[in-house]
Design an enzyme around this catalytic site. Structure first.
Site, PDB file in Angstrom:
ATOM      1  N   ASP A  46       0.850  -1.198   0.000  1.00 35.87           N
ATOM      2  CA  ASP A  46       0.000   0.000   0.000  1.00 35.87           C
ATOM      3  C   ASP A  46       0.887   1.250   0.000  1.00 35.87           C
ATOM      4  O   ASP A  46       1.628   1.477   0.951  1.00 35.87           O
ATOM      5  CB  ASP A  46      -0.905   0.006   1.239  1.00 35.87           C
ATOM      6  CG  ASP A  46      -1.871   1.176   1.209  1.00 35.87           C
ATOM      7  OD1 ASP A  46      -2.830   1.131   0.409  1.00 35.87           O
ATOM      8  OD2 ASP A  46      -1.648   2.156   1.960  1.00 35.87           O
ATOM      9  N   TYR A  51       3.385   9.929   0.458  1.00 35.95           N
ATOM     10  CA  TYR A  51       4.329   9.361   1.430  1.00 35.95           C
ATOM     11  C   TYR A  51       5.776   9.702   1.090  1.00 35.95           C
ATOM     12  O   TYR A  51       6.673   9.534   1.923  1.00 35.95           O
ATOM     13  CB  TYR A  51       4.158   7.834   1.562  1.00 35.95           C
ATOM     14  CG  TYR A  51       2.781   7.387   2.041  1.00 35.95           C
ATOM     15  CD1 TYR A  51       1.904   8.278   2.649  1.00 35.95           C
ATOM     16  CD2 TYR A  51       2.362   6.064   1.894  1.00 35.95           C
ATOM     17  CE1 TYR A  51       0.641   7.873   3.069  1.00 35.95           C
ATOM     18  CE2 TYR A  51       1.106   5.651   2.317  1.00 35.95           C
ATOM     19  CZ  TYR A  51       0.253   6.566   2.898  1.00 35.95           C
ATOM     20  OH  TYR A  51      -1.002   6.153   3.317  1.00 35.95           O
ATOM     21  N   LYS A  76      -2.185   6.303  -4.213  1.00 35.68           N
ATOM     22  CA  LYS A  76      -3.281   7.249  -3.934  1.00 35.68           C
ATOM     23  C   LYS A  76      -3.002   8.623  -4.513  1.00 35.68           C
ATOM     24  O   LYS A  76      -1.876   9.113  -4.448  1.00 35.68           O
ATOM     25  CB  LYS A  76      -3.487   7.366  -2.423  1.00 35.68           C
ATOM     26  CG  LYS A  76      -3.577   6.020  -1.724  1.00 35.68           C
ATOM     27  CD  LYS A  76      -3.867   6.129  -0.240  1.00 35.68           C
ATOM     28  CE  LYS A  76      -3.632   4.791   0.438  1.00 35.68           C
ATOM     29  NZ  LYS A  76      -2.267   4.604   0.955  1.00 35.68           N
ATOM     30  N   HIS A 107      -7.026   9.772  -2.075  1.00 35.74           N
ATOM     31  CA  HIS A 107      -6.468   9.634  -0.720  1.00 35.74           C
ATOM     32  C   HIS A 107      -7.402  10.207   0.357  1.00 35.74           C
ATOM     33  O   HIS A 107      -7.712   9.551   1.340  1.00 35.74           O
ATOM     34  CB  HIS A 107      -5.102  10.330  -0.680  1.00 35.74           C
ATOM     35  CG  HIS A 107      -4.201   9.851   0.406  1.00 35.74           C
ATOM     36  ND1 HIS A 107      -2.832   9.809   0.275  1.00 35.74           N
ATOM     37  CD2 HIS A 107      -4.450   9.396   1.650  1.00 35.74           C
ATOM     38  CE1 HIS A 107      -2.297   9.348   1.384  1.00 35.74           C
ATOM     39  NE2 HIS A 107      -3.260   9.098   2.237  1.00 35.74           N
TER      40      HIS A 107
END
Ligand SMILES: NC(=O)c1ccc[n+]([C@@H]2O[C@H](COP(=O)([O-])OP(=O)(O)OC[C@H]3O[C@@H](n4cnc5c(N)ncnc54)[C@H](OP(=O)(O)O)[C@@H]3O)[C@@H](O)[C@H]2O)c1
Length: 308
Positions: A46, A51, A76, A107
């Site tokens: 994931d 990130y 996302k 997201h």
């Protein structure tokens, strides 16, 4: 259940029930974490553009030697890209070093100013988040449908969407979201929302299943007592509890022993938890322990229960 246990999506695709999370995994740690995970049997990673570590996730994928076609990869779309879905997706694909995703999610259902004072978290002069209020989330979903049609992703879904938000998206959607990725765990089980999603054919995915960083869930007495009785770790019970409810579990670690232990332990807990254990665990939050850990200050009502 085995490490390759799959759940079905509403478009006929399959998704491995356990995935490795990568939020807060530092770039210098995440490549090794992904490599270890794939070598120990995970087949689902994931990720997210926000990130900031997708390049290193891609390095870990390649270092594992596991063929791309055997790994389920999710990423996302970030809020500043709601008007530019394909641009965000292309950046993710380039960073990961792959030409398709298995699953692409919105997201957060919060469009943000694409030309604000920061590429990830634009803020207004008063310090509040710079939302793109003239953009409708339903148009973001249209962008998601377009990249699906182009074959750049196999499935599309949403994240952090309450029933109110899902209902709004469904008013114009041609494709029903395949999943809704949510904060789901012992202290925030969102029973009503999970039941609603299942009634619409939308698979719930659990983020922060262990309660995220420095989690009190790992010391919960009810879960610990059940774990002791089954000769498991408390973390195993927290993960197995969600798996037994046919919820996809996304758990993060950069520690090789915990990465492997979480997979084995979650599957053991899935097999050992009794119907009585499940009923007890289902009531923990309602018995005074309800708690969310992820409540970013978006400055808008997302329609969730127990927010704030
Ligand atoms: N859609 C969204 O908005 C959203 C939001 C949050 C998260 N997510 C996704 O969901 C994934 C999981 O959520 P999360 O990262 O918040 O939290 P989590 O998986 O519930 O917990 C991760 C934390 O627990 C520690 N840990 C892992 N296994 C452990 C074990 N067996 N015993 C003790 N501690 C353990 C990890 O530290 P070590 O790394 O040191 O082991 C880390 O501090 C994320 O990584 C991300 O992919 C999505």
């Amino acid at each position: 259940m085995s490490s390759s246990h799959l759940l079905k999506l509403n478009n006929g695709e399959s998704i491995p029930a356990i995935g490795l999370g990568t939020w807060q995994s530092k770039p210098n740690e995440v490549a090794r974490a992904v490599e270890v995970a794939l070598k120990t049997g995970y087949r689902h990673i994931d990720c997210a553009w926000a990130y900031g570590n997708e390049k290193e996730v891609g390095e870990g994928l390649r270092a594992s030697g596991v063929p791309r076609s055997e790994v389920f990869i999710t990423s996302k779309l970030w809020g500043t890209y709601h008007r530019r879905v394909e641009e965000c997706l292309d950046d993710t694909l380039a960073k990961l070093g792959t030409d398709y995703l298995d699953l692409y999610l919105i997201h957060w259902p919060v469009p943000m100013n694409p030309s604000g004072n920061h590429p990830v978290f634009p803020k207004r002069p008063d310090g509040t988040r710079d939302r793109d209020e003239s953009w409708d989330i339903r148009d973001t979903w249209k962008g998601m449908e377009e990249v699906l049609k182009k074959g750049k992703v196999k499935s599309i879904g949403i994240s952090n969407c309450s029933e109110m938000m899902v209902e709004k998206i469904l008013t114009t959607a041609n494709v029903i979201p395949a999943v809704n990725q949510l904060e789901l765990h012992l202290y925030n089980p969102q029973h009503k929302l999970v039941t609603y999603l299942k009634s619409k054919g939308i698979l719930p995915e659990a983020y922060s299943p262990l309660g995220s960083t420095n989690s009190p869930l790992l010391h919960d007495e009810v879960a610990a007592e059940i774990a002791k009785r089954h000769e498991l770790k408390t973390s195993d019970v927290l993960l197995g509890y969600l798996l037994r409810k046919d919820i996809v579990v996304l758990t993060k670690s950069v520690n090789p022993a915990r990465i492997e232990g979480n997979l084995i332990g979650a599957l053991e807990a899935y097999n050992r938890l009794t119907t009585e254990d499940m009923a007890i665990l289902d009531d923990v939050a309602a018995n005074g322990k309800q708690k969310r850990f992820s409540m970013p200050p978006w400055g808008v009502d997302l329609g969730f229960e127990n927010w704030g």
